[in-house]
Scaffold this motif. Structure first.
Motif, short mmCIF file in Angstrom:
data_model
loop_
_atom_site.label_atom_id
_atom_site.label_comp_id
_atom_site.label_asym_id
_atom_site.label_seq_id
_atom_site.Cartn_x
_atom_site.Cartn_y
_atom_site.Cartn_z
N ASP A 162 0.75 -1.29 0.15
CA ASP A 162 0.18 -0.11 -0.20
C ASP A 162 1.08 1.17 -0.07
O ASP A 162 1.72 1.27 0.54
CB ASP A 162 -0.81 0.05 1.38
CG ASP A 162 -1.98 -1.00 1.17
OD1 ASP A 162 -2.73 -0.89 0.07
OD2 ASP A 162 -1.96 -1.94 2.10
N ARG A 164 1.34 5.70 -0.01
CA ARG A 164 0.33 6.95 0.42
C ARG A 164 1.48 7.91 0.50
O ARG A 164 2.51 7.86 1.17
CB ARG A 164 -0.54 6.76 1.78
CG ARG A 164 -1.33 8.10 1.85
CD ARG A 164 -2.29 7.62 2.98
NE ARG A 164 -3.28 6.68 2.69
CZ ARG A 164 -4.37 6.77 2.08
NH1 ARG A 164 -4.69 8.06 1.60
NH2 ARG A 164 -5.27 6.04 1.86
N THR A 173 -1.72 7.50 -4.02
CA THR A 173 -2.50 6.20 -3.31
C THR A 173 -2.29 5.20 -4.10
O THR A 173 -2.51 5.44 -5.30
CB THR A 173 -3.74 6.62 -2.77
OG1 THR A 173 -4.46 6.91 -3.75
CG2 THR A 173 -3.64 7.93 -1.87
#
Length: 619
Positions: A162, A164, A173
């Motif tokens: 992930d 970000r 993102t």
């Protein structure tokens, strides 16, 4: 027995291999046919001389399984499993460009050169992994969360990343879901990839499988891009693209291992109101990447290509525009300036070498007298060549060869333009008011400098010569209006007479330091002789022009006054010369409703012909 006695030796070996200090808090080995080596509280320092800060990497717990029997019998290094808990990576670039992630894999103290294959790695298990990436030159600062998912019913284990933060000063993102490392070495099982990311307003989707992910061969991957402006793809792709309207494209992503080429093939999509399809090949690894593109549009709106000449792309009616884009289009349309003055970004021109072939099969627009477009563009070492840049007009074309040479951060431009059998009927068709027939020929040249279209025209020197011989015709309404022949204009408006026969059209313009001077502008028809004089100043986009008409026959209501064309290129004022009209000026002013079509006269500025009618006109 305490394996910690070998902790210093193991750290020294790792330091030698990585070219930077490595420390280990605890070291242990569990012997067996499959031996497990354990290292806790591992720290990998930044390279020597790197500014003080957090270490490059830390690992709370590292356990590596090694198949001893495979090594004894086959001299093969087989690592069935690697467990990594709480890894943290700080990948940092300093403002001066130094990085801490370049690993110099030198030889360890007991190793020697060998052609043996590398280790075979099986499964990788990551728990609570983190990475922080800081690249000031790319205006990038983002965090990654990395972990693996255990195999579940009907699913194999996966790795999940992930993201970000910011990339290229835009929020980013994303999530990447990949197969387990165990499947990397299984040639019979394609490796799955699923990436969904957003960089600012740009959306990226990458989904499919790769037969050999280590070489990225045998890819069956669908790549999709969408967003408000293709120029925003530059940080993601390294390809400099001018501003565009909102876009959406999707195609197949592959890699040619032999030629080291990334291939985006068979893509289709839309840019503004235009469709777009084609193939793009990118070959990295050079001083500049080489980009080769073969693109086509079945239907193209010229406004969508405005970014290529420095104007605001798109129109008010372009779908999916952002509020900012709508405001930019509105400002451009409200601006008194017609010629774009946005500078060309020279550093971006040198970011990649580009060979682009593009064909627009049909140009949209009821009021655009252009039918198709063919362009071959080359950008090599920051120098631009358009050879050719061709527009189709009916049966004819406007064919151009243009060179832009980068000299001390200023572009020097030379252009040669040929008007080949340009269809006058097609031009008149675009007016939706007049008819005509015949062909126009001629040529133009320009030699100039400047880093924007406005600067190039303001500094330009060159010429324009056009001609049309006998055999054509032109709506008599247009001819009559040019001389304010009120009676004939009314008759022409209802089709009597319908056309004026063209005997000769000639024009000869000279461009001198941004000012267009008229040497000859003459139109000889069965209805009238029309002559033009004056200048067009491209430096400030102003007009100082006059059209005079002499009727070839008697007509009631004829007002033999010249037409003054003044004002700006974007908002010309076309009206009778009141000083010449004298007392009859009031009558002529009442005919103002008929004058706007005269703005079409520049469309038929004509050149030098070779026949007796043209010879007479020249005399």
């Amino acid at each position: 027995w305490d394996w910690n006695w070998f902790r210093g030796l193991a750290a020294m070996e790792a330091s030698s291999m990585l070219g930077r200090p490595v420390t280990i808090g605890h070291f242990d080995v569990k012997l067996g046919r499959t031996t497990t080596v354990i290292a806790d509280d591992v720290q990998v320092a930044n390279p020597p001389g790197f500014p003080a800060g957090p270490p490059f990497a830390t690992i709370g717990h590292l356990a590596v399984q090694i198949n001893v029997m495979d090594y004894i019998h086959n001299r093969a290094i087989v690592i069935p499993e690697i467990d990594v808990e709480r890894p943290v990576v700080e990948a940092v670039q300093t403002p001066t460009g130094e990085t801490n992630w370049n690993i110099s894999t030198g030889s360890s103290s007991g190793s020697s050169a060998s052609s043996n294959p590398g280790p075979q790695i099986g499964d990788l298990r990551i728990v609570d992994g983190h990475a922080h990436v800081v690249v000031p030159k790319l205006r990038t600062d983002f965090a990654l969360g990395v972990a693996t998912r255990e195999a579940q019913a009907g699913q194999e284990s996966q790795i999940v990343v992930d993201a970000r933060g910011t990339y290229a000063a835009q929020p980013i993102t994303g999530r990447l879901v990949g197969g387990a490392l165990l499947s990397l070495r299984d040639a019979a099982k394609p490796y799955p990839i699923d990436l969904q990311a957003a960089n600012g307003p740009t959306r990226i989707s990458l989904a499919g499988t790769v037969q050999d992910p280590l070489k990225f061969e045998g890819a069956d991957i669908k790549l999709q891009f969408s967003g408000p402006d293709m120029a925003l793809l530059y940080p993601l792709t390294g390809i400099p693209i001018p501003q565009t309207p909102p876009f959406r494209i999707a195609g197949n992503l592959d890699y040619d291992h032999v030629h080291n080429t990334i291939k985006f093939e068979h893509f289709t999509g839309v840019v503004g109101k235009s469709d777009l399809a084609g193939d793009i090949d990118i070959t990295p690894g050079r001083e500049r990447p080489m980009v080769e593109a073969n693109l086509a549009s079945r239907s193209v709106e010229l406004a969508d290509l405005g970014g290529f000449i420095g104007s605001t792309p798109g129109q008010k009616s372009t779908p999916n525009q952002t509020p900012q884009q709508r405001a930019e289009v509105a400002r451009a349309e409200a601006s008194p300036k017609l010629i774009p003055d946005t500078p060309i970004n020279l550093p971006k021109l040198q970011a990649a070498d580009i060979k682009l072939h593009y064909r627009g099969e049909h140009i949209q627009g009821r009021s655009v007298p252009l039918d198709n477009l063919v362009v071959y563009l080359e950008i090599i070492d920051g120098n631009i060549k358009l050879a050719p840049l061709n527009f189709g007009i009916g049966r004819g074309s406007i064919a151009s060869n243009i060179d832009f040479t980068n000299r001390d951060k200023v572009l020097h431009e030379k252009a040669n333009i040929d008007f080949r059998q340009v269809d006058l009927g097609r031009i008149m068709q675009a007016t939706h008011m007049f008819g005509g027939a015949g062909v126009i020929g001629g040529s133009a040249t320009i030699d100039t400098t400047g880093n924007s279209l406005a600067a190039m025209l303001a500094n330009g020197n060159g010429e324009l010569k056009l001609y049309m011989g006998a055999g054509g015709d032109l709506s008599a309404l247009l001819i009559d209006l040019s001389g304010f022949e009120f009676g004939n204009s009314l008759l022409s408006a209802i089709g009597v007479p319908n056309r004026a026969t063209i005997r000769c059209m000639i024009s000869d313009f000279v461009l001198n330091h941004g000012v267009v001077h008229t040497q000859v502008l003459a139109l000889d028809t069965s209805e009238a002789d029309v002559h033009g004089t004056g200048d067009i100043d491209l430096r400030n986009e102003t007009l100082n022009y006059q059209i005079r008409t002499q009727a070839t026959h008697f007509s009631i209501g004829s007002l033999p006054a010249p037409i003054a064309i003044t004002g700006t290129l974007k908002s010309p004022s076309i009206r009778p010369d009141l000083a010449a009209l004298g007392a009859r000026g009031g009558i002529a002013a009442g005919l103002g409703v008929l004058f706007p079509p005269l703005a079409l006269l520049p469309t038929i500025q004509l050149g030098v012909g070779e026949n007796k009618d043209c010879a007479r006109l020249l005399r």
